[in-house]
Design an enzyme around this catalytic site. Sequence first.
Site, PDB file in Angstrom:
ATOM      1  N   TYR A  56     -18.321  -9.365   2.350  1.00 60.74           N
ATOM      2  CA  TYR A  56     -19.379  -8.435   1.951  1.00 60.74           C
ATOM      3  C   TYR A  56     -19.443  -8.437   0.419  1.00 60.74           C
ATOM      4  O   TYR A  56     -18.724  -7.696  -0.251  1.00 60.74           O
ATOM      5  CB  TYR A  56     -19.084  -7.016   2.448  1.00 60.74           C
ATOM      6  CG  TYR A  56     -19.176  -6.825   3.950  1.00 60.74           C
ATOM      7  CD1 TYR A  56     -19.843  -7.729   4.770  1.00 60.74           C
ATOM      8  CD2 TYR A  56     -18.603  -5.710   4.551  1.00 60.74           C
ATOM      9  CE1 TYR A  56     -19.919  -7.545   6.138  1.00 60.74           C
ATOM     10  CE2 TYR A  56     -18.680  -5.519   5.924  1.00 60.74           C
ATOM     11  CZ  TYR A  56     -19.328  -6.439   6.710  1.00 60.74           C
ATOM     12  OH  TYR A  56     -19.399  -6.245   8.060  1.00 60.74           O
ATOM     13  N   PHE A  95     -24.724  -1.604  13.588  1.00 62.10           N
ATOM     14  CA  PHE A  95     -26.179  -1.436  13.647  1.00 62.10           C
ATOM     15  C   PHE A  95     -26.562  -0.225  14.503  1.00 62.10           C
ATOM     16  O   PHE A  95     -27.579  -0.245  15.202  1.00 62.10           O
ATOM     17  CB  PHE A  95     -26.888  -2.697  14.148  1.00 62.10           C
ATOM     18  CG  PHE A  95     -26.732  -3.909  13.274  1.00 62.10           C
ATOM     19  CD1 PHE A  95     -26.518  -3.776  11.908  1.00 62.10           C
ATOM     20  CD2 PHE A  95     -26.823  -5.201  13.803  1.00 62.10           C
ATOM     21  CE1 PHE A  95     -26.378  -4.892  11.088  1.00 62.10           C
ATOM     22  CE2 PHE A  95     -26.688  -6.318  12.996  1.00 62.10           C
ATOM     23  CZ  PHE A  95     -26.465  -6.168  11.644  1.00 62.10           C
ATOM     24  N   GLY A 120     -30.326  -0.485  14.293  1.00 61.95           N
ATOM     25  CA  GLY A 120     -30.881  -0.899  15.580  1.00 61.95           C
ATOM     26  C   GLY A 120     -31.491  -2.280  15.481  1.00 61.95           C
ATOM     27  O   GLY A 120     -30.845  -3.241  15.050  1.00 61.95           O
ATOM     28  N   PRO A 125     -38.567   1.735   8.621  1.00 68.40           N
ATOM     29  CA  PRO A 125     -39.312   2.955   8.303  1.00 68.40           C
ATOM     30  C   PRO A 125     -39.953   3.569   9.549  1.00 68.40           C
ATOM     31  O   PRO A 125     -39.983   4.788   9.703  1.00 68.40           O
ATOM     32  CB  PRO A 125     -40.373   2.498   7.303  1.00 68.40           C
ATOM     33  CG  PRO A 125     -40.330   1.010   7.266  1.00 68.40           C
ATOM     34  CD  PRO A 125     -39.081   0.541   7.946  1.00 68.40           C
TER      35      PRO A 125
HETATM   36  N1  LIG Z   1     -18.773  -7.040  12.955  1.00 65.86           N
HETATM   37  C1  LIG Z   1     -19.939  -7.443  12.517  1.00 65.86           C
HETATM   38  O1  LIG Z   1     -20.375  -8.563  12.759  1.00 65.86           O
HETATM   39  C2  LIG Z   1     -20.767  -6.513  11.701  1.00 65.86           C
HETATM   40  C3  LIG Z   1     -22.122  -6.829  11.461  1.00 65.86           C
HETATM   41  C4  LIG Z   1     -22.858  -5.939  10.717  1.00 65.86           C
HETATM   42  C5  LIG Z   1     -22.287  -4.781  10.221  1.00 65.86           C
HETATM   43  N2  LIG Z   1     -20.973  -4.506  10.460  1.00 65.86           N
HETATM   44  C6  LIG Z   1     -20.341  -3.270   9.973  1.00 65.86           C
HETATM   45  O2  LIG Z   1     -21.025  -2.197  10.555  1.00 65.86           O
HETATM   46  C7  LIG Z   1     -21.459  -1.303   9.531  1.00 65.86           C
HETATM   47  C8  LIG Z   1     -22.766  -0.676   9.977  1.00 65.86           C
HETATM   48  O3  LIG Z   1     -23.769  -1.661   9.983  1.00 65.86           O
HETATM   49  P1  LIG Z   1     -24.975  -1.621   8.937  1.00 65.86           P
HETATM   50  O4  LIG Z   1     -24.537  -0.986   7.678  1.00 65.86           O
HETATM   51  O5  LIG Z   1     -25.524  -2.991   8.871  1.00 65.86           O
HETATM   52  O6  LIG Z   1     -26.065  -0.819   9.741  1.00 65.86           O
HETATM   53  P2  LIG Z   1     -26.297   0.709  10.111  1.00 65.86           P
HETATM   54  O7  LIG Z   1     -25.180   1.588   9.748  1.00 65.86           O
HETATM   55  O8  LIG Z   1     -26.776   0.706  11.494  1.00 65.86           O
HETATM   56  O9  LIG Z   1     -27.563   1.021   9.204  1.00 65.86           O
HETATM   57  C9  LIG Z   1     -27.530   0.869   7.835  1.00 65.86           C
HETATM   58  C10 LIG Z   1     -28.955   1.025   7.338  1.00 65.86           C
HETATM   59  O10 LIG Z   1     -29.382   2.365   7.579  1.00 65.86           O
HETATM   60  C11 LIG Z   1     -29.669   3.017   6.334  1.00 65.86           C
HETATM   61  N3  LIG Z   1     -29.121   4.366   6.465  1.00 65.86           N
HETATM   62  C12 LIG Z   1     -27.826   4.738   6.573  1.00 65.86           C
HETATM   63  N4  LIG Z   1     -27.737   6.076   6.702  1.00 65.86           N
HETATM   64  C13 LIG Z   1     -29.008   6.559   6.693  1.00 65.86           C
HETATM   65  C14 LIG Z   1     -29.548   7.860   6.782  1.00 65.86           C
HETATM   66  N5  LIG Z   1     -28.787   8.950   6.935  1.00 65.86           N
HETATM   67  N6  LIG Z   1     -30.903   7.999   6.730  1.00 65.86           N
HETATM   68  C15 LIG Z   1     -31.700   6.912   6.582  1.00 65.86           C
HETATM   69  N7  LIG Z   1     -31.235   5.638   6.490  1.00 65.86           N
HETATM   70  C16 LIG Z   1     -29.891   5.467   6.540  1.00 65.86           C
HETATM   71  C17 LIG Z   1     -29.006   2.184   5.271  1.00 65.86           C
HETATM   72  O11 LIG Z   1     -29.705   2.256   4.053  1.00 65.86           O
HETATM   73  P3  LIG Z   1     -29.096   3.018   2.753  1.00 65.86           P
HETATM   74  O12 LIG Z   1     -28.024   2.146   2.183  1.00 65.86           O
HETATM   75  O13 LIG Z   1     -30.300   3.154   1.889  1.00 65.86           O
HETATM   76  O14 LIG Z   1     -28.563   4.348   3.233  1.00 65.86           O
HETATM   77  C18 LIG Z   1     -29.108   0.778   5.873  1.00 65.86           C
HETATM   78  O15 LIG Z   1     -30.420   0.254   5.679  1.00 65.86           O
HETATM   79  C19 LIG Z   1     -21.593  -2.203   8.293  1.00 65.86           C
HETATM   80  O16 LIG Z   1     -21.626  -1.443   7.103  1.00 65.86           O
HETATM   81  C20 LIG Z   1     -20.400  -3.085   8.460  1.00 65.86           C
HETATM   82  O17 LIG Z   1     -19.233  -2.435   7.987  1.00 65.86           O
HETATM   83  C21 LIG Z   1     -20.221  -5.357  11.208  1.00 65.86           C
END
Ligand SMILES: NC(=O)c1ccc[n+]([C@@H]2O[C@H](COP(=O)([O-])OP(=O)(O)OC[C@H]3O[C@@H](n4cnc5c(N)ncnc54)[C@H](OP(=O)(O)O)[C@@H]3O)[C@@H](O)[C@H]2O)c1
Length: 279
Positions: A49, A197, A201, A210
């Site tokens: 990352y 996700f 999603g 959005p």
């Molecule tokens: N094992 C794997 O292959 C894998 C793959 C992907 C991710 N991951 C892990 O899973 C974690 C979660 O995945 P992710 O970060 O991709 O997706 P997520 O948590 O589902 O969503 C993150 C997205 O949502 C926004 N967001 C977060 N909180 C919000 C809120 N309260 N209101 C509105 N928007 C919000 C973020 O933007 P802002 O930054 O603007 O808040 C970002 O665009 C990652 O950080 C990573 O550690 C693992």
Amino acid sequence: MNRLGYGAMRLTGSAAFSLGQPSDRQRSIQALRTAVNLGVNHIDTASFYFSSLRSANELINRALAPYPPDLLLATKVGPARDSAGQWLPPAAPAQLRGQVEENLRQLGLDHLDLVYLRVQSRDPVIEHVQALNELSQAGLIRHVGLSGVTVEQVEQALEITPIVSVQNRFGLGSEAAKDRTVMDFCGAHGIAFVPFFAIAGKGADRGARPEEAEHVHEVAQRHDASPAQVRLAWTLHQGQHVLAIPGSGNPEHVRANAAAAALRLTEQDLKTLNNVNVA
Ligand SMILES: NC(=O)c1ccc[n+]([C@@H]2O[C@H](COP(=O)([O-])OP(=O)(O)OC[C@H]3O[C@@H](n4cnc5c(N)ncnc54)[C@H](OP(=O)(O)O)[C@@H]3O)[C@@H](O)[C@H]2O)c1
């Protein structure tokens, strides 16, 4: 640990996977400190990352070391990027030690609490898990997890070493959430299930979209909550063994996400959310 954790992938910039605009360092540090101040004690990270000027592991080290004693840092090995950010072929078993050591250096640690093997194929995981088990016996790793896996791959790994956690894609309204077999298997075997996700999603790597499903808005209005909070609450309602690791570089979002842990969805809410279209 608290079921509402934090994912570090969004800390490094708006396009963490394509070396896009790097994030503001102080804002990222503030996001991390806000999470921990609000009780988050499970942070998911990886050495892959990074954007051109920011590394999630370096930011975690800078923001939080010396680490609170109850903080669990979970990292992932398997995928690899070169220093210009281009993806390389997944690590061979013999390369996992180097990846573990890279995480140790960046985080400033002597051992890692939890290391996931991030799997990118349906091939047997036996040799890779054996390599992680050796690193565990050598004291570099406390616990082993798996990510991106099938039930068969979890079963193969369990023959070699205890698996404490599985991290797979699973979010309200996503294709991945149609299949509960891995999540249910984990519940039945005392393994934590950590979906990624959960908020993004269908947006996946692109992040939260959005536009939002009407049914999510409906439940959000009932609780005076945001759609993202409803998505997190839905995730936590999937089972006691299910954790959340919302990713955000925005301290305000981090606050909102921490508050989502207290959101109690009713049967009616869950029925409404079951109508969110899967695509
Ligand atoms: N094992 C794997 O292959 C894998 C793959 C992907 C991710 N991951 C892990 O899973 C974690 C979660 O995945 P992710 O970060 O991709 O997706 P997520 O948590 O589902 O969503 C993150 C997205 O949502 C926004 N967001 C977060 N909180 C919000 C809120 N309260 N209101 C509105 N928007 C919000 C973020 O933007 P802002 O930054 O603007 O808040 C970002 O665009 C990652 O950080 C990573 O550690 C693992």
